[in-house]
Scaffold this active site. Sequence first.
Site, PDB file in Angstrom:
ATOM      1  N   LYS A  11     -10.677  -3.624  -3.828  1.00 51.44           N
ATOM      2  CA  LYS A  11     -11.597  -2.474  -3.923  1.00 51.44           C
ATOM      3  C   LYS A  11     -10.879  -1.234  -4.417  1.00 51.44           C
ATOM      4  O   LYS A  11     -11.468  -0.380  -5.058  1.00 51.44           O
ATOM      5  CB  LYS A  11     -12.131  -2.115  -2.532  1.00 51.44           C
ATOM      6  CG  LYS A  11     -13.014  -3.117  -1.902  1.00 51.44           C
ATOM      7  CD  LYS A  11     -13.526  -2.508  -0.586  1.00 51.44           C
ATOM      8  CE  LYS A  11     -13.519  -3.501   0.530  1.00 51.44           C
ATOM      9  NZ  LYS A  11     -12.851  -3.044   1.735  1.00 51.44           N
ATOM     10  N   LYS A  13      -4.460  -9.637  -6.854  1.00 53.96           N
ATOM     11  CA  LYS A  13      -5.666  -9.885  -6.064  1.00 53.96           C
ATOM     12  C   LYS A  13      -6.779  -8.898  -6.454  1.00 53.96           C
ATOM     13  O   LYS A  13      -6.498  -7.712  -6.660  1.00 53.96           O
ATOM     14  CB  LYS A  13      -5.316  -9.680  -4.576  1.00 53.96           C
ATOM     15  CG  LYS A  13      -6.472  -9.862  -3.622  1.00 53.96           C
ATOM     16  CD  LYS A  13      -6.067  -9.464  -2.211  1.00 53.96           C
ATOM     17  CE  LYS A  13      -6.311  -7.984  -1.953  1.00 53.96           C
ATOM     18  NZ  LYS A  13      -7.313  -7.699  -0.916  1.00 53.96           N
ATOM     19  N   LYS A  62       0.820  -1.224   0.000  1.00 50.10           N
ATOM     20  CA  LYS A  62       0.000   0.000   0.000  1.00 50.10           C
ATOM     21  C   LYS A  62       0.845   1.261   0.000  1.00 50.10           C
ATOM     22  O   LYS A  62       0.356   2.328  -0.349  1.00 50.10           O
ATOM     23  CB  LYS A  62      -0.931   0.006   1.216  1.00 50.10           C
ATOM     24  CG  LYS A  62      -2.024  -1.032   1.076  1.00 50.10           C
ATOM     25  CD  LYS A  62      -3.311  -0.644   1.751  1.00 50.10           C
ATOM     26  CE  LYS A  62      -4.399  -1.568   1.244  1.00 50.10           C
ATOM     27  NZ  LYS A  62      -5.671  -1.443   1.846  1.00 50.10           N
TER      28      LYS A  62
END
Length: 336
Positions: free
Chosen positions: A204, A201, A118
């Site tokens: 969202k 993956k 992230k």
Amino acid sequence: MFTPLTMRPRVLSGIQPSGNLHIGNYLGALKNWVAMQHGYECVFCIVDLHAITVYQKPEELRAKILEIAALFLASGIDPKLSSMVVQSMVPAHAELAWLLTCVTPVGWLYRMTQFKAKTESMEGSSIGDGLLQYPVLMAADILLYQAAVVPVGEDQAQHLELARDIAQRFNSLYGDTFVMPATSLPSVGARVMGLDDPTKKMSKSEKGSGHAIALLDAPADMRKKIMRATTDSNPHIDFETMGPGVANLLSIFQAISEWPDDQMKNHFSGMRYGDFKKQVANAVAEHLEPFQQRYNQIRQEPGYLESVLREGAGRVSPIANSTVRTVKQRMGIYTE
Ligand code: AQP
């Protein structure tokens, strides 16, 4: 030391109210939660304190919390059997997170692959501390309720290991306090991959329009996304040589249909990709259609949703407060 609501082992899991929930969240988490409700005492959280580890527009976050609550109910979570809780409505989550932060070496947090992923494209100065502390808050969510089992998708398995490490460290410093939580992964659908890039993956926060099937996508959009999903250069399905895109679509179909492996093989071996994709698209659209109808009905009753969430928080707060009290006593700090 803690008060069980029932004699069943306790389950805890959560979903962040950020972005649009997708079929990965459903197959990796929600669908299994529903199945666990009868055998376990379940606490399902809308983890808004996790969502704010990256900036959220306040009015959108508030609306998202109710949207996720309605999605829980539409999936089949029964508030008579399970407690549905908004994390920020139970202050003990944040309090235990701080207490656990103080026993967690920072090196453990820097090793988390989700933190690395992230923050890899962020400037050092713009990386919020919340992103680093995220797994400690997650450990607090779990340990607060002395959960025995935590059903999650594969991406959260490393955070679960860390929660066990933190519990163990606390227990060895201050005496046996926490139950060791076990990870429960679904046998199929634990890691649903992006339709546009099956090496990544489904997520969202990924922006591409062909990446994820959102649970609230119109059926025509779902079908279009599946028909355009990346496959490979084979003309038809070969279970020995198939690429990750085909394997991903097969596992989506299998998780929804609950067909055993041999039925999957007999039915799909040699099928041309066009026909295969149509069958996957039909299965997904047919499964999600009644789900969306239930969701639309529930959204018309915001008062009911709020009352379910208030009741959930009221039901679990005594357990959460009792854990925090014990932890503070063990650490030698004031409890009142
Ligand atoms: N692709 C996936 N396949 C299977 N399970 C998945 N989960 C998430 N993605 C997949 C599971 O869904 C639950 C809730 O996830 P979350 O809201 O805590 O966020 P996340 O794991 O960070 O999921 P996302 O969708 O990738 O969100 P962003 O992009 O915001 O980070 C968890 O049990 C998770 O394992």
